[in-house]
Design an enzyme around this catalytic site. Structure first.
Site, PDB file in Angstrom:
ATOM      1  N   GLN A  25      72.369  61.412  37.647  1.00 52.45           N
ATOM      2  CA  GLN A  25      72.359  61.211  36.203  1.00 52.45           C
ATOM      3  C   GLN A  25      71.041  60.578  35.770  1.00 52.45           C
ATOM      4  OE1 GLN A  25      74.746  62.442  34.235  1.00 52.45           O
ATOM      5  NE2 GLN A  25      73.666  61.750  32.403  1.00 52.45           N
ATOM      6  N   LYS A  78      81.974  64.261  33.467  1.00 53.64           N
ATOM      7  CA  LYS A  78      81.688  65.267  34.501  1.00 53.64           C
ATOM      8  C   LYS A  78      82.716  65.173  35.639  1.00 53.64           C
ATOM      9  CE  LYS A  78      76.829  65.390  33.224  1.00 53.64           C
ATOM     10  NZ  LYS A  78      75.427  65.027  33.477  1.00 53.64           N
ATOM     11  N   ASP A  87      72.149  70.916  38.549  1.00 51.28           N
ATOM     12  CA  ASP A  87      71.549  70.562  37.258  1.00 51.28           C
ATOM     13  C   ASP A  87      70.402  71.514  36.906  1.00 51.28           C
ATOM     14  OD1 ASP A  87      72.441  68.549  35.555  1.00 51.28           O
ATOM     15  OD2 ASP A  87      71.803  66.950  36.904  1.00 51.28           O
TER      16      ASP A  87
HETATM   17  N1  GUN Z   1      70.860  63.005  31.222  1.00 56.49           N
HETATM   18  C1  GUN Z   1      70.964  63.645  30.030  1.00 56.49           C
HETATM   19  N2  GUN Z   1      71.363  64.932  30.216  1.00 56.49           N
HETATM   20  C2  GUN Z   1      71.485  65.110  31.540  1.00 56.49           C
HETATM   21  C3  GUN Z   1      71.852  66.238  32.337  1.00 56.49           C
HETATM   22  O1  GUN Z   1      72.139  67.342  31.866  1.00 56.49           O
HETATM   23  N3  GUN Z   1      71.887  66.019  33.678  1.00 56.49           N
HETATM   24  C4  GUN Z   1      71.550  64.818  34.241  1.00 56.49           C
HETATM   25  N4  GUN Z   1      71.586  64.713  35.565  1.00 56.49           N
HETATM   26  N5  GUN Z   1      71.191  63.765  33.525  1.00 56.49           N
HETATM   27  C5  GUN Z   1      71.155  63.917  32.178  1.00 56.49           C
END
Ligand code: GUN
Length: 297
Positions: free
Chosen positions: A96, A52, A119
């Site tokens: 995350q 990311k 998100d």
């Molecule tokens: N953990 C697994 N997928 C995601 C996601 O799309 N965003 C976040 N913040 N954590 C995750």
């Protein structure tokens, strides 16, 4: 069979964002800035968060990676988010998941300012998504929609079977595909661990979204000829032949399913890169919405 190449489709989105960032710079406007929070050092989370941040760098966004100890208290994490909510330079906040057991994910998500919730996990944004209003759609489901759009896959009137009902993927994608929108207008069946006759249901599917996190789960005898297969699985499995000791496996038995379907996403290189592209699009949108409120730009 045609591969739904997420690397290719995501590159087109990133190129577009990159040129938009260039324009912003030329105009002297504020550049999108993502704050990414990683609690602890879970291997998969480290990998996701690194891609990311790399995605931000590639297209010229600012990013701040905030690493926090596994032992951080819920109160201190809430305080960190509170500060980011009020930090004018930050456009998007991403925490995350999963978080350590002693921290309530619900409390953390609920504190993120909805306008910075790139998100799309905050209840306000989930509610807007369900209503079909303009909002931040969670990155993985949004990435799947963008991939279907990129390859001009007809979804109207199709039977989509979603396997897995997580808040992050299964449940939102089932809602999105049923919306009166494009892509959308599917008849959706959401399957989970208690579903009876899963094989028979899958055999009726024009589109299958496998998002249950079990490597190789979807077998060729569960798929009708010419179905569209979207594999969301990304499980690390031990692999001594690899330098890092593992390889990434999807939820679909790719070798056999790919011989009878019309389209299929590879793993890696399918949904994964689209998730990053979708997050970047959300961050750009958060920045533009904020700037239009600040100075009508
Ligand atoms: N953990 C697994 N997928 C995601 C996601 O799309 N965003 C976040 N913040 N954590 C995750």
């Amino acid at each position: 069979m045609q591969l739904l190449d997420g690397k290719l489709a995501s590159q087109a989105i990133k190129d577009d964002l990159k040129s938009k960032v260039k324009e912003l710079k030329e105009q002297g406007s504020k550049i999108p800035h993502l704050a990414a929070l990683l609690v602890g050092n879970n291997g998969s989370s480290e990998t996701y968060i690194a891609s990311k941040v790399r995605g931000c760098e590639e297209i010229g966004f600012k990013s701040t990676l905030i690493r926090l100890a596994e032992t951080i208290s819920e109160e201190d994490l809430l305080e960190t988010i509170h500060k980011l909510n009020y930090d004018n330079d930050i456009d998007g906040i991403l925490v995350q998941l999963p978080l350590p057991k002693h921290i309530s994910e619900e409390k953390i998500i609920n504190l993120i300012e909805p306008a910075k919730d790139v998100d799309g996990f905050h209840p306000i944004n989930i509610g807007k998504m369900v209503q079909g209003s303009e909002t931040f759609i969670s990155a993985t489901p949004y990435g799947i929609l963008l991939l279907l759009q990129h390859y001009k896959i007809e979804t109207k009137g199709m039977h989509a079977v979603v396997i897995g009902r997580s808040n992050i993927v299964g449940r939102p994608i089932s809602i999105l595909l049923s919306r009166n929108d494009e892509p959308g207008n599917c008849t959706v069946t959401l399957c989970h661990s208690h579903t009876k006759n899963l094989k028979e249901i899958c055999l009726q599917a024009d589109i299958i979204i496998a998002a249950l996190g079990k490597p190789g789960f979807l077998k060729a005898d569960m798929v009708k000829n010419d179905a569209v297969i979207i594999d969301v699985g990304i499980t690390r499995v031990n692999d001594k032949s690899k330098k890092n000791g593992y390889s990434i496996k999807g939820d679909v038995d790719f070798e056999n399913v790919s011989t009878k379907c019309s389209y299929i996403t590879p793993v890696p290189g399918g949904v994964g890169p689209m998730t990053i592209a979708a997050l970047l699009k959300n961050t750009f949108k958060a920045n533009r919405l904020k700037q239009s409120l600040v100075n009508g730009q």
